[in-house]
Design a protein around this motif. Structure first.
Motif, PDB file in Angstrom:
ATOM      1  N   ILE A 151       0.683  -1.294  -0.102  1.00 31.05           N
ATOM      2  CA  ILE A 151      -0.149  -0.085   0.090  1.00 31.05           C
ATOM      3  C   ILE A 151       0.641   1.297   0.133  1.00 31.05           C
ATOM      4  N   SER A 152       1.610   1.327   0.730  1.00 33.87           N
ATOM      5  CA  SER A 152       2.560   2.622   1.038  1.00 33.87           C
ATOM      6  C   SER A 152       3.323   2.748  -0.193  1.00 33.87           C
ATOM      7  N   GLY A 153       3.936   1.360  -0.796  1.00 36.95           N
ATOM      8  CA  GLY A 153       4.860   1.557  -1.870  1.00 36.95           C
ATOM      9  C   GLY A 153       3.919   2.335  -3.202  1.00 36.95           C
ATOM     10  N   TYR A 154       2.751   1.791  -3.213  1.00 35.48           N
ATOM     11  CA  TYR A 154       2.019   1.941  -4.498  1.00 35.48           C
ATOM     12  C   TYR A 154       1.763   3.600  -4.243  1.00 35.48           C
ATOM     13  N   ILE A 155       1.393   4.003  -3.085  1.00 33.41           N
ATOM     14  CA  ILE A 155       1.174   5.708  -2.919  1.00 33.41           C
ATOM     15  C   ILE A 155       2.145   6.396  -3.079  1.00 33.41           C
ATOM     16  N   CYS A 156       3.431   6.211  -2.741  1.00 34.76           N
ATOM     17  CA  CYS A 156       4.562   6.559  -2.756  1.00 34.76           C
ATOM     18  C   CYS A 156       4.937   6.673  -4.317  1.00 34.76           C
ATOM     19  N   ARG A 157       5.095   5.529  -4.899  1.00 36.00           N
ATOM     20  CA  ARG A 157       5.520   5.604  -6.150  1.00 36.00           C
ATOM     21  C   ARG A 157       4.606   6.679  -7.167  1.00 36.00           C
ATOM     22  N   SER A 158       3.363   6.458  -6.790  1.00 36.32           N
ATOM     23  CA  SER A 158       2.545   7.366  -7.545  1.00 36.32           C
ATOM     24  C   SER A 158       2.561   9.069  -7.366  1.00 36.32           C
ATOM     25  N   THR A 159       3.080   9.424  -6.075  1.00 46.16           N
ATOM     26  CA  THR A 159       3.154  10.833  -5.970  1.00 46.16           C
ATOM     27  C   THR A 159       4.681  11.141  -6.069  1.00 46.16           C
ATOM     28  N   ILE A 160       5.656  10.511  -5.539  1.00 44.24           N
ATOM     29  CA  ILE A 160       7.129  11.002  -5.740  1.00 44.24           C
ATOM     30  C   ILE A 160       7.703  10.876  -6.903  1.00 44.24           C
ATOM     31  N   ILE A 161       7.494   9.923  -7.691  1.00 38.95           N
ATOM     32  CA  ILE A 161       7.854   9.924  -9.103  1.00 38.95           C
ATOM     33  C   ILE A 161       7.319  10.901 -10.031  1.00 38.95           C
ATOM     34  N   PRO A 162       6.263  11.086  -9.906  1.00 35.83           N
ATOM     35  CA  PRO A 162       5.467  12.251 -10.679  1.00 35.83           C
ATOM     36  C   PRO A 162       6.113  13.553 -10.588  1.00 35.83           C
ATOM     37  N   VAL A 163       6.343  13.761  -9.001  1.00 32.70           N
ATOM     38  CA  VAL A 163       6.696  15.017  -8.748  1.00 32.70           C
ATOM     39  C   VAL A 163       8.038  15.494  -9.338  1.00 32.70           C
TER      40      VAL A 163
ATOM     41  N   GLY B 155       6.051  27.675  -0.580  1.00 26.93           N
ATOM     42  CA  GLY B 155       5.102  27.047  -1.214  1.00 26.93           C
ATOM     43  C   GLY B 155       4.273  25.865  -0.580  1.00 26.93           C
ATOM     44  N   GLY B 156       5.267  24.937   0.110  1.00 26.94           N
ATOM     45  CA  GLY B 156       4.663  23.916   0.729  1.00 26.94           C
ATOM     46  C   GLY B 156       5.460  22.635   0.307  1.00 26.94           C
ATOM     47  N   PHE B 157       4.936  21.545   0.646  1.00 25.75           N
ATOM     48  CA  PHE B 157       5.370  20.278   0.572  1.00 25.75           C
ATOM     49  C   PHE B 157       5.495  19.679  -0.705  1.00 25.75           C
ATOM     50  N   ASP B 158       6.260  19.067  -1.270  1.00 26.88           N
ATOM     51  CA  ASP B 158       6.264  18.570  -2.550  1.00 26.88           C
ATOM     52  C   ASP B 158       5.207  17.281  -2.689  1.00 26.88           C
ATOM     53  N   VAL B 159       5.320  16.350  -1.730  1.00 28.05           N
ATOM     54  CA  VAL B 159       4.596  15.215  -1.705  1.00 28.05           C
ATOM     55  C   VAL B 159       3.828  14.961  -0.248  1.00 28.05           C
TER      56      VAL B 159
ATOM     57  N   SER C 153       2.137  22.032  -1.852  1.00 26.60           N
ATOM     58  CA  SER C 153       2.613  23.125  -2.851  1.00 26.60           C
ATOM     59  C   SER C 153       1.909  22.844  -4.258  1.00 26.60           C
ATOM     60  N   GLU C 154       2.001  24.026  -4.785  1.00 27.38           N
ATOM     61  CA  GLU C 154       0.950  24.267  -5.900  1.00 27.38           C
ATOM     62  C   GLU C 154       1.299  23.000  -7.094  1.00 27.38           C
ATOM     63  N   ARG C 155       2.803  22.690  -7.179  1.00 27.27           N
ATOM     64  CA  ARG C 155       2.867  21.486  -8.071  1.00 27.27           C
ATOM     65  C   ARG C 155       2.939  20.104  -7.432  1.00 27.27           C
ATOM     66  N   GLY C 156       2.469  20.166  -6.135  1.00 27.17           N
ATOM     67  CA  GLY C 156       2.757  18.984  -5.271  1.00 27.17           C
ATOM     68  C   GLY C 156       1.526  17.869  -5.657  1.00 27.17           C
ATOM     69  N   ARG C 157       2.012  16.858  -4.899  1.00 26.30           N
ATOM     70  CA  ARG C 157       1.075  15.373  -5.291  1.00 26.30           C
ATOM     71  C   ARG C 157       0.565  14.880  -3.813  1.00 26.30           C
ATOM     72  N   PHE C 158      -0.500  14.549  -3.910  1.00 23.09           N
ATOM     73  CA  PHE C 158      -0.998  13.937  -2.553  1.00 23.09           C
ATOM     74  C   PHE C 158      -1.501  12.531  -2.758  1.00 23.09           C
ATOM     75  N   GLY C 159      -1.324  11.450  -1.841  1.00 20.31           N
ATOM     76  CA  GLY C 159      -1.773  10.311  -1.757  1.00 20.31           C
ATOM     77  C   GLY C 159      -2.014   9.794  -0.411  1.00 20.31           C
ATOM     78  N   MET C 160      -3.474   9.150  -0.296  1.00 24.69           N
ATOM     79  CA  MET C 160      -3.533   8.431   1.238  1.00 24.69           C
ATOM     80  C   MET C 160      -4.705   7.469   1.085  1.00 24.69           C
ATOM     81  N   ILE C 161      -4.569   6.440   1.917  1.00 19.66           N
ATOM     82  CA  ILE C 161      -5.541   5.601   1.894  1.00 19.66           C
ATOM     83  C   ILE C 161      -6.730   6.017   3.244  1.00 19.66           C
TER      84      ILE C 161
END
Length: 882
Positions: free
Chosen positions: A206-218, A544-548, A591-599
């Motif tokens: 779960i944590s791997g899918y969420i982090c992959r799908s947010t960190i790499i796109p950022v 601006g805030g956190f990236d992920v 941040s404005e260009r950031g990514r968010f992921g939660m379960i």
């Protein structure tokens, strides 16, 4: 240590095995822990004694890991050997005070040259650890000399520990009595009362899918990377997960499911060849292997491109560019931060490797690639530099529970220790206390703009002080990575920063007291520990805030904590659940260009009560994947359907993507290992008349079905009357929908319709069409009036009712023939409950859906989808269909 980029989803088979071994350890550990806690003397308060047992056991576990590397006097059995020595030379029950306290507070927390000779003689050659783990804990300060623990408590605990093999690296998975730091985090967090806090340990998949799908796109967004060099049109098969591409059916997969999976692969390949997969968002939607994408891309980057990616990761102080920031606002023991670390390590390594190639080829484009490599080579080894850089510059976490924060920091420290081969390098490890904080993420000042004259009359001076402390903190962090400070310098600077932050936070706490959000309890402490984001991490927020931002927030009713703390100015307060508040807070920090992921619970996108949260989502491109609690479940003890939500603030018109409602089997033949490889997203264009803004549609055929249903411009509520006949629909159940003419229990709710159309409505509410409609729109546990009244229908009053009369009679007769009665005994009353085996009516339900399909205008393919929907689980694991 070499970091390899995973080309596949982290293997859930090992994950499941790890959880099995961890549960085995925990069962034995609980008994040992209880005995150890009972042996602690001098702490009368049960809560404090429980907490101190956790603190001490965490320290001892940490030492067990590092002694396995020979870092304590070159002795892999150091703790037990010192216990035996203490008993022999100092007498009984002197080990805790004479040896352990000396080891903690005069040994591991002091450089060797600062130690008393007697300490060195007692402890031998032990390293200095720059960690708050081995400074006096508040409980030790409070109870002082009264604290004591007899020798036999340690002897018993060490005997248990010695039955396990302590592996500071990730466990091999082949030894059933092998424990690693990840397992330790699972065990220690499980030791916390999760049901009370509403927080649950998140497994790697779960944590791997969420982090992959947010960190790499950022990284793609901020470094302005492109998929173009990868020639996706020709190489698409390299990036589709193996489980998706397998030609044979996967375990438990039906013929129908196999066909859907193969069709999805064909659709992805066709989209790639047509040039429709060009952005990182396209890759998320197609569920491509993002780690493989960036792994293949980095070796193709030019010097400007690879340097841009490096500065996104590590920052560029000369240009005022901050490093990538990944935040978990309810960090617990750090599951998401460790997933982020695991993703970032091979990316850092690949970037440095590419820099080495470009330097060797003299293609640096005048950029300081050589200087970056020189800094990396100035550390114990490349892996150590990478891990320290990530933990120090990229990872941030907050949690309300001090015990969980201590576990998180302990695990991060162990992860850094794993990269070292010699004890002398331990002294260079950084202080991570500023990155991992204790506090209430919901109570406190978030943005610098919130500090005004109304908060503090001298707010301008306060903001200036915050900025000045942040500059000192940034310098301290940079110096730690370079190892510029000795032990004394570190301690002086750390204390000064801590004191200045405490003074700032005292001002802000006072403002909260004035607002009635903070009050003093009889014991002198505050009702909650506020967390002032803008004082601790001012630089990030002011930029601006956190990236992920990722995590698994507590699923906790606000009513359960409202007596402890209150929130103000939250749009989501009417949702009544803490997880919604955390999401709102997180998006405010993003941040404005950031990514968010939660379960989070599936209700977040499925119920009216969460409408204010859904309203916030409207500004973002959304990906929602949905997961059932039966037959398999994500979290043991959590009877709740869940959704993983990924958000990215849209620069153009936001788009919404959803999956089907995924079920899977647990146990020996579990298919969970393929769950995240098989995700299929479907675009939801929206239908203005549809009640639920984000239905759980996973295939285009489902969107078509809804469009056809809404095309009739009627809803069931249009046929409800005050005077008519009652039909009672069952408000519970998971696999079938039932509606009757009699109210069998309080779980049956009435809807009143004219007598003339009663048979049509009754069979409709029993149909598999309604089951599908209910699943895609509800929380998948409760049937509420919205799903019934907002059901799109054809003009029921204008059709020939006679076929429905026949079907109604046959259906009710089948139900009557296959019902059972059982006696349910409660604490006070007992009652008879009638249960209907609705599966026995499947042939009749197929006939009902066939008739309904004609009135709705469904095709044969659409009808087949409806009658086969979720059938494997509704009819049993052995069911197959074509």
């Amino acid at each position: 240590m070499q970091f390899e980029m995973s080309r596949f989803t982290p293997p859930s088979t090992q994950d499941v095995n790890t959880e099995r071994v961890a549960n085995h350890f925990y069962e034995e550990f609980q008994q040992q822990r209880e005995a150890f806690q009972a042996s602690i003397r001098g702490i009368p308060a049960e809560h404090d004694r429980n907490w101190y047992a956790s603190v001490l056991i965490s320290r001892l576990m940490f030492i067990y890991f590092i002694q396995q590397k020979g870092f304590l006097n070159n002795n892999t059995d150091y703790l037990r050997e010192r216990l035996e020595w203490s008993t022999t030379h100092r007498g009984p029950h002197r080990y805790y005070r004479d040896v352990l306290q000396t080891l903690f507070f005069q040994g591991l927390s002091c450089e060797p040259k600062q130690r008393n000779p007697a300490v060195n003689q007692l402890l031998g050659d032990v390293p200095y650890l720059n960690s708050s783990l081995f400074v006096l804990h508040p409980l030790e300060e409070r109870y002082g000399a009264a604290l004591d623990i007899p020798d036999h408590a340690f002897a018993q605990l060490f005997t248990f520990f010695d039955t396990w093999r302590w592996c500071v690296h990730r466990r091999s998975g082949t030894d059933k009595r092998e424990i690693d730091p990840d397992m330790m985090g699972y065990i220690l967090e499980k030791d916390i009362n999760q049901k009370q806090t509403g927080a649950y340990y998140t497994r790697d998949d779960i944590s791997g899918y969420i982090c992959r799908s947010t960190i790499i796109p950022v990284l793609f967004d901020k470094a302005e990377l492109s998929l173009a060099p990868l020639n996706i049109a020709q190489n698409i098969s390299k990036y589709i997960y193996p489980a998706m591409q397998q030609t044979e059916p996967l375990p438990t997969e039906t013929t129908h499911e196999h066909a859907i999976r193969r069709a999805q692969v064909a659709a992805i390949v066709a989209a790639a060849k047509a040039g429709q997969i060009t952005t990182i968002n396209d890759a998320i939607t197609a569920n491509l292997n993002l780690e493989a994408l960036i792994s293949d891309l980095i070796p193709l980057l030019t010097a400007p491109q690879v340097y841009a990616l490096y500065t996104v990761l590590a920052g560029d102080p000369a240009r005022g560019q901050l490093p990538l920031s990944v935040l978990d606002p309810t960090v617990g023991s750090g599951a998401f931060l460790f997933a982020a670390l695991q993703i970032l390590q091979p990316i850092y390594a690949a970037v440095l490797n590419r820099m080495e190639e470009l330097v060797a080829q003299k293609q640096t484009a005048g950029l300081p690639l050589q200087e970056v490599l020189a800094e990396a080579n100035g550390h114990a080894n490349r892996a150590s530099f990478i891990t320290k850089s990530i933990i120090l510059h990229n990872l941030y976490g907050v949690d309300l529970m001090a015990e969980a924060v201590e576990i998180c920091k302990l695990r991060l420290w162990l992860r850094m220790v794993a990269d070292l081969d010699h004890a002398q390098h331990l002294a260079s490890l950084p202080d991570i206390d500023v990155n991992i904080q204790t506090g209430n993420a919901l109570v406190g000042f978030a943005q610098p703009a919130e500090i005004s004259d109304q908060v503090a009359p001298d707010h301008a001076q306060l903001l200036a002080e915050i900025q000045d402390v942040q500059r000192e903190l940034d310098s301290y962090r940079a110096a730690q990575l370079r190892s510029d400070l000795d032990h004394v310098g570190r301690r002086i600077l750390r204390c000064r920063i801590h004191q200045r932050l405490e003074a700032i936070n005292a001002h802000l706490d006072h403002a909260l007291q004035q607002a009635g959000l903070l009050w003093v309890l009889p014991n002198g402490s505050y009702n909650t520990q506020p967390f002032h984001w803008c004082s601790v991490w001012f630089t990030i927020l002011n930029s601006g805030g956190f990236d992920v931002i990722v995590g698994n927030p507590p699923y906790l009713a606000y009513s359960n904590v409202k007596h402890i703390y209150r929130i103000v100015n939250y749009q989501t307060e009417d949702t009544g659940n803490v997880y919604a508040f955390i999401i709102e807070r997180a998006l405010n920090l993003l941040s404005e260009r950031g990514r968010f992921g939660m379960i989070v619970p599936i209700a977040s996108i499925s119920t009216e009560r969460m409408r204010s949260l859904q309203h916030i989502y409207r500004h973002y491109t959304q990906w929602h994947s949905h997961y059932a609690v039966r037959p398999g479940k994500f979290f043991a003890g959590v009877d709740m359907n869940l959704t993983i939500t990924l958000l990215h603030r849209a620069t153009t018109a936001p788009r919404v993507y959803s999956t089907s409602y995924y079920r899977w089997f647990s146990g020996k033949h579990s298919d969970r290992r393929y769950l995240f490889e098989k995700i299929i997203y479907c675009y939801w264009p929206g239908i203005p008349t549809h009640a639920n803004p984000v239905p759980k549609v996973g295939q285009p055929i489902e969107v078509t079905l809804l469009k056809k249903m809404h095309a009739h411009r009627k809803k069931l509520k249009d046929f409800v009357v005050k005077d008519g006949v009652a039909i009672y629909y069952h408000s519970g159940g998971r696999y079938w929908r039932k509606a009757l003419l009699v109210k069998l229990s309080s779980h049956y709710k009435p809807i009143i319709v004219p007598e003339a159309i009663r048979p049509v409505v009754l069979v409709l509410l029993n149909s598999q069409l309604f089951y599908w409609y209910w699943i895609i729109n509800s929380n998948c546990m409760d049937v509420v009036s919205r799903e019934v009244l907002e059901l799109p229908v054809f003009d029921i009053s204008a059709i020939d009712v006679r076929p429905y009369i026949e079907l109604e009679q046959a259906l009710l007769a089948t139900y009557a023939a296959h019902q059972t009665t059982r006696l349910r005994r409660g604490a006070i009353i007992q009652m008879r409950e009638i249960n209907i085996d609705a599966a026995r009516a499947k042939p009749l339900l197929d006939r009902i859906d066939c008739l309904l399909a004609k009135h709705y205008g469904f095709t044969d393919e659409e009808l087949e989808f409806i009658v086969n929907y979720d059938l494997k689980y509704r009819m049993g694991s052995g069911s197959t269909y074509s």
